[in-house]
Design a protein around this motif. Structure first.
Motif, mmCIF file in Angstrom:
data_model
loop_
_atom_site.group_PDB
_atom_site.id
_atom_site.type_symbol
_atom_site.label_atom_id
_atom_site.label_comp_id
_atom_site.label_asym_id
_atom_site.label_seq_id
_atom_site.Cartn_x
_atom_site.Cartn_y
_atom_site.Cartn_z
ATOM 1 N N ILE A 260 1.040 11.818 -11.193
ATOM 2 C CA ILE A 260 0.734 10.403 -10.964
ATOM 3 C C ILE A 260 0.059 10.195 -9.615
ATOM 4 O O ILE A 260 0.103 11.077 -8.735
ATOM 5 N N THR A 261 -0.527 9.024 -9.473
ATOM 6 C CA THR A 261 -1.114 8.568 -8.215
ATOM 7 C C THR A 261 -0.306 7.367 -7.751
ATOM 8 O O THR A 261 0.054 6.521 -8.568
ATOM 9 N N VAL A 262 -0.015 7.301 -6.442
ATOM 10 C CA VAL A 262 0.690 6.150 -5.889
ATOM 11 C C VAL A 262 -0.110 5.568 -4.732
ATOM 12 O O VAL A 262 -0.979 6.248 -4.167
ATOM 13 N N SER A 263 0.215 4.316 -4.375
ATOM 14 C CA SER A 263 -0.488 3.681 -3.252
ATOM 15 C C SER A 263 0.372 3.607 -2.003
ATOM 16 O O SER A 263 -0.146 3.313 -0.931
ATOM 17 N N THR A 264 1.701 3.827 -2.149
ATOM 18 C CA THR A 264 2.587 3.775 -0.983
ATOM 19 C C THR A 264 3.627 4.890 -1.083
ATOM 20 O O THR A 264 3.909 5.404 -2.177
ATOM 21 N N LEU A 265 4.231 5.216 0.051
ATOM 22 C CA LEU A 265 5.308 6.215 0.045
ATOM 23 C C LEU A 265 6.568 5.653 -0.614
ATOM 24 O O LEU A 265 7.378 6.416 -1.138
ATOM 25 N N GLN A 266 6.737 4.310 -0.601
ATOM 26 C CA GLN A 266 7.871 3.729 -1.332
ATOM 27 C C GLN A 266 7.716 3.995 -2.833
ATOM 28 O O GLN A 266 8.701 4.318 -3.506
ATOM 29 N N GLU A 267 6.490 3.843 -3.353
ATOM 30 C CA GLU A 267 6.268 4.165 -4.767
ATOM 31 C C GLU A 267 6.559 5.644 -5.018
ATOM 32 O O GLU A 267 7.196 6.009 -6.017
ATOM 33 N N ALA A 268 6.095 6.502 -4.119
ATOM 34 C CA ALA A 268 6.361 7.938 -4.275
ATOM 35 C C ALA A 268 7.857 8.193 -4.362
ATOM 36 O O ALA A 268 8.332 8.964 -5.210
ATOM 37 N N ALA A 269 8.641 7.523 -3.505
ATOM 38 C CA ALA A 269 10.092 7.732 -3.485
ATOM 39 C C ALA A 269 10.731 7.263 -4.785
ATOM 40 O O ALA A 269 11.590 7.943 -5.356
ATOM 41 N N THR A 270 10.299 6.095 -5.271
ATOM 42 C CA THR A 270 10.846 5.571 -6.533
ATOM 43 C C THR A 270 10.627 6.560 -7.666
ATOM 44 O O THR A 270 11.540 6.842 -8.453
ATOM 45 N N PHE A 271 9.428 7.096 -7.760
ATOM 46 C CA PHE A 271 9.117 8.005 -8.860
ATOM 47 C C PHE A 271 9.737 9.383 -8.631
ATOM 48 O O PHE A 271 10.186 10.032 -9.580
ATOM 49 N N ALA A 272 9.793 9.825 -7.372
ATOM 50 C CA ALA A 272 10.449 11.110 -7.088
ATOM 51 C C ALA A 272 11.926 11.043 -7.472
ATOM 52 O O ALA A 272 12.475 11.993 -8.043
ATOM 53 N N ASP A 273 12.568 9.911 -7.183
ATOM 54 C CA ASP A 273 13.983 9.738 -7.552
ATOM 55 C C ASP A 273 14.176 9.876 -9.063
ATOM 56 O O ASP A 273 15.255 10.256 -9.522
ATOM 57 N N ALA A 274 13.134 9.525 -9.827
ATOM 58 C CA ALA A 274 13.235 9.588 -11.289
ATOM 59 C C ALA A 274 12.705 10.921 -11.834
ATOM 60 O O ALA A 274 12.523 11.067 -13.040
ATOM 61 N N GLY A 275 12.425 11.874 -10.935
ATOM 62 C CA GLY A 275 12.050 13.208 -11.396
ATOM 63 C C GLY A 275 10.562 13.506 -11.423
ATOM 64 O O GLY A 275 10.161 14.609 -11.778
ATOM 65 N N PHE A 276 9.739 12.568 -11.028
ATOM 66 C CA PHE A 276 8.294 12.829 -10.961
ATOM 67 C C PHE A 276 8.055 13.733 -9.747
ATOM 68 O O PHE A 276 8.421 13.374 -8.624
ATOM 69 N N ASP A 277 7.427 14.906 -9.975
ATOM 70 C CA ASP A 277 7.350 15.887 -8.882
ATOM 71 C C ASP A 277 5.929 16.296 -8.528
ATOM 72 O O ASP A 277 5.728 17.279 -7.830
ATOM 73 N N ASP A 278 4.943 15.529 -8.992
ATOM 74 C CA ASP A 278 3.542 15.872 -8.694
ATOM 75 C C ASP A 278 2.792 14.567 -8.445
ATOM 76 O O ASP A 278 2.411 13.859 -9.385
ATOM 77 N N VAL A 279 2.628 14.254 -7.178
ATOM 78 C CA VAL A 279 2.191 12.910 -6.789
ATOM 79 C C VAL A 279 1.051 12.988 -5.772
ATOM 80 O O VAL A 279 1.136 13.757 -4.810
ATOM 81 N N THR A 280 0.003 12.194 -5.998
ATOM 82 C CA THR A 280 -1.038 12.022 -4.983
ATOM 83 C C THR A 280 -0.879 10.640 -4.363
ATOM 84 O O THR A 280 -0.833 9.638 -5.082
ATOM 85 N N TRP A 281 -0.750 10.615 -3.040
ATOM 86 C CA TRP A 281 -0.688 9.342 -2.309
ATOM 87 C C TRP A 281 -2.130 8.959 -1.960
ATOM 88 O O TRP A 281 -2.667 9.451 -0.966
ATOM 89 N N ALA A 282 -2.717 8.097 -2.788
ATOM 90 C CA ALA A 282 -4.147 7.805 -2.665
ATOM 91 C C ALA A 282 -4.403 6.644 -1.712
ATOM 92 O O ALA A 282 -4.949 5.604 -2.101
ATOM 93 N N PHE A 283 -4.032 6.850 -0.479
ATOM 94 C CA PHE A 283 -4.239 5.858 0.581
ATOM 95 C C PHE A 283 -4.390 6.671 1.861
ATOM 96 O O PHE A 283 -3.663 7.642 2.049
ATOM 97 N N PRO A 284 -5.314 6.304 2.740
ATOM 98 C CA PRO A 284 -5.463 7.110 3.959
ATOM 99 C C PRO A 284 -4.124 7.205 4.690
ATOM 100 O O PRO A 284 -3.444 6.196 4.870
ATOM 101 N N VAL A 285 -3.754 8.400 5.087
ATOM 102 C CA VAL A 285 -2.451 8.646 5.716
ATOM 103 C C VAL A 285 -2.154 7.611 6.795
ATOM 104 O O VAL A 285 -2.994 7.337 7.657
ATOM 105 N N ILE A 286 -0.953 7.017 6.727
ATOM 106 C CA ILE A 286 -0.513 6.050 7.744
ATOM 107 C C ILE A 286 0.211 6.843 8.826
ATOM 108 O O ILE A 286 1.263 7.449 8.570
ATOM 109 N N LEU A 287 -0.342 6.868 10.030
ATOM 110 C CA LEU A 287 0.209 7.744 11.073
ATOM 111 C C LEU A 287 1.617 7.335 11.486
ATOM 112 O O LEU A 287 2.390 8.171 11.962
ATOM 113 N N SER A 288 1.978 6.064 11.273
ATOM 114 C CA SER A 288 3.334 5.631 11.625
ATOM 115 C C SER A 288 4.364 6.046 10.566
ATOM 116 O O SER A 288 5.545 5.741 10.704
ATOM 117 N N ARG A 289 3.909 6.741 9.529
ATOM 118 C CA ARG A 289 4.831 7.177 8.474
ATOM 119 C C ARG A 289 4.808 8.697 8.279
ATOM 120 O O ARG A 289 5.112 9.204 7.187
#
Lengths: 363, 363
Positions: free
Chosen positions: A60-89
């Protein structure tokens, strides 16, 4: 439960239409010979993401790390964070990269250097601007090659490949115009990939995609992966772009008329900005079209006599003849933003509620 | 924690400014001789609502029954649901009216009849249109008197009084224009109340109010209660209306620059439509101003050289000179809709995080 018994406003998801949209794009990706990595920012829904995987999506593709966490919690283990890296995160990014396969993207030397400072190697796409002029490096610029060389040769990072999104499709109308953007999206990335390979750089993945361009592109030679998102639901904007028909749109808002003054030809419905979002849609719609009312949902026919002309926080302002208590079904301008205003999809088949799915809109 | 350590995007609430705004309006209501019933749709926050009560508010105003439930759960027991009754939520309304003192409002015979069908008597305001032309009966119409008579004489309902909201203030600019709207809001309601009283109808409460009109009105003779909401935070739109200064605005979004292509004079920040909302603000701002960047927050000075020109789901598009990793502070066009995009207020004093308060944005 029948739709007529539902308290309004309610976010309705037409399961047969959703299923048809998901299947069509999965089939299309197979025919075009590319992997499908759907963008889940549209739905933020585990059941829908799971169905996309069942139908063959590679991840899957996500737009935020919160989305990544939600899907990772549900077992999704292959994720592209399609947003320029946020240096504060960066810490959060590193923790997520420890849990799952996470690809991130950069378009600046500052971000590359920040990622190199992490203890663990991170997998990094170079974000390329194929004409949208939002984020991404110009593929014709020296910076594009410089950053690709830097990532590949860093020793601290893994070069995932090239990634773009032809958001300029949202400013074009009709099949020919969209096809031109789709070819540009594909060709600019493939050309850059070939140039880098000629320089001796391995480019593992060429990743492109927007819903309008991927709904219409003629071939995807040289492309490995596509990332459309909105196609799960579609919306009024996609109808205007020429990417789908009204009858393809799976997401609607059920609302009630709460006010209609006699003789005024105006009224108020209980779907405002916090139901539909204030996305004004493409400029063709005019800034006073905040969604469309259905005349006949089953026939896929919009109302031409009655219009949704404005939104305040909880009020939708309508023009035409209305009766207090009447229910209306609204096709939103932008389904991604509409879904993000609700906590729950009311899943329907015809006029019957068959399920409820949570929407992970944490921020 | 210092602001510089916060992951972005973050919704910052300046506690000293909030406190000053709350105190000022509470004092103003006392001076004007009216009760203050603040609209909590702006903040959806128990700590802020509690502070408003401590400062003398007589109760609260909500825009949805979900808001009513959130506040009732926290002990708030005097609530006006300032939205025309939604007929598909009558059961929920009746349950809430069993728990707390709940006043609702109507502007149609259909709604009056529906409320009469409930087992318990409900307390009902007549919603009046004082010139906004959204919901409400025309105070000069026979319908206004007819509905007031009907509610008062029904035997099944309690007549709470007259209620209006001068939303047309949002289309006026400057002190004189706002004052004209404020007087209209007051005078139309007071005149109708007097006419009804002359007809022998008791009108317990005359309730009016918007943030711009209540920030500026000269006297409130004949009015019992005011219901401003936005004044807790203010925002860029209120600055444009002339209702406050930039330095009064308590709610901002802290964002990071994530992309800035060399030589392009454009960039991307990590606050998009799901942080700021796509409220375009008053038309004076132009449809390409989606909020303003601060040049110096402490001095209350906005940036004139750098602009926020567009929003997609998670991207904010900025024009000017930017550096990747740089933090910017954004004054939103509309604080009510911005707050409703987040789960948490990061409460700050100066550059220090002092608390976190949840935002009840259930839908």
């Amino acid at each position: 439960m029948h739709l007529d018994e539902l308290p309004t406003p309610a976010l309705l998801l037409d399961r047969p239409k959703l299923e048809r949209n998901l299947t069509r794009m999965a089939d299309r990706a197979r025919r075009l010979g590319v992997r499908l990595r759907p963008h889940v920012k549209t739905h933020k829904s585990i059941p829908i993401g799971s169905r996309q995987l069942e139908l063959g999506a590679c991840g899957i593709t996500v737009s935020t790390l919160q989305e990544a966490a939600t899907f990772a919690d549900a077992g999704f283990d292959d994720v592209t964070w399609a947003f320029p890296v946020i240096l504060s995160r960066l810490d959060e990014l590193a923790r997520m990269a420890d849990r799952i396969r996470l690809d991130v993207l950069v378009d600046s030397l500052v971000a590359v250097e920040a990622l190199e400072s992490l203890e663990r190697p991170v997998s990094v796409f170079l974000k390329v601007d194929c004409g949208y002029h939002r984020a991404g490096v110009d593929p014709a610029s020296p910076l594009a090659r410089k950053l690709a060389h830097r990532i590949e040769g860093s020793g601290r990072l893994r070069f995932a490949g090239l990634l773009t999104h032809a958001g300029q499709a949202y400013h074009r109308r009709g099949r020919e115009a969209l096809l031109e953007v789709a070819r540009q999206e594909r060709d600019r990335l493939v050309e850059l990939a070939e140039a880098l390979r000629a320089d001796g750089i391995a480019v593992p993945t060429v990743s492109i995609g927007s819903t309008p361009t991927m709904s219409i592109v003629d071939h995807l030679g040289g492309v490995d992966e596509i990332r459309p998102g909105n196609y799960a639901f579609y919306d009024l904007s996609q109808v205007v772009f020429g990417a789908c028909e009204v009858s393809d749109c799976a997401l609607t808002v059920l609302a009630s008329v709460v006010s209609a003054q006699p003789g005024s030809r105006r009224g108020v419905i209980d779907a405002g900005a916090l139901a539909l979002s204030k996305d004004a849609g493409p400029t063709d719609l005019g800034h006073d079209v905040m969604g469309a009312l259905f005349a006949d949902y089953d026939a896929g026919r919009l109302d031409r006599a009655r219009r949704l002309v404005g939104l305040s926080q909880e009020h939708g302002l309508v023009e035409g003849d209305f009766t207090v208590g009447e229910r209306v079904r609204v096709l939103p301008n932008h389904s991604c933003l509409t879904a993000a205003q609700f906590d729950t999809y009311v899943v329907v088949e015809g006029d019957t509620v068959v399920d409820r799915w949570p929407i992970a809109r944490q921020r």
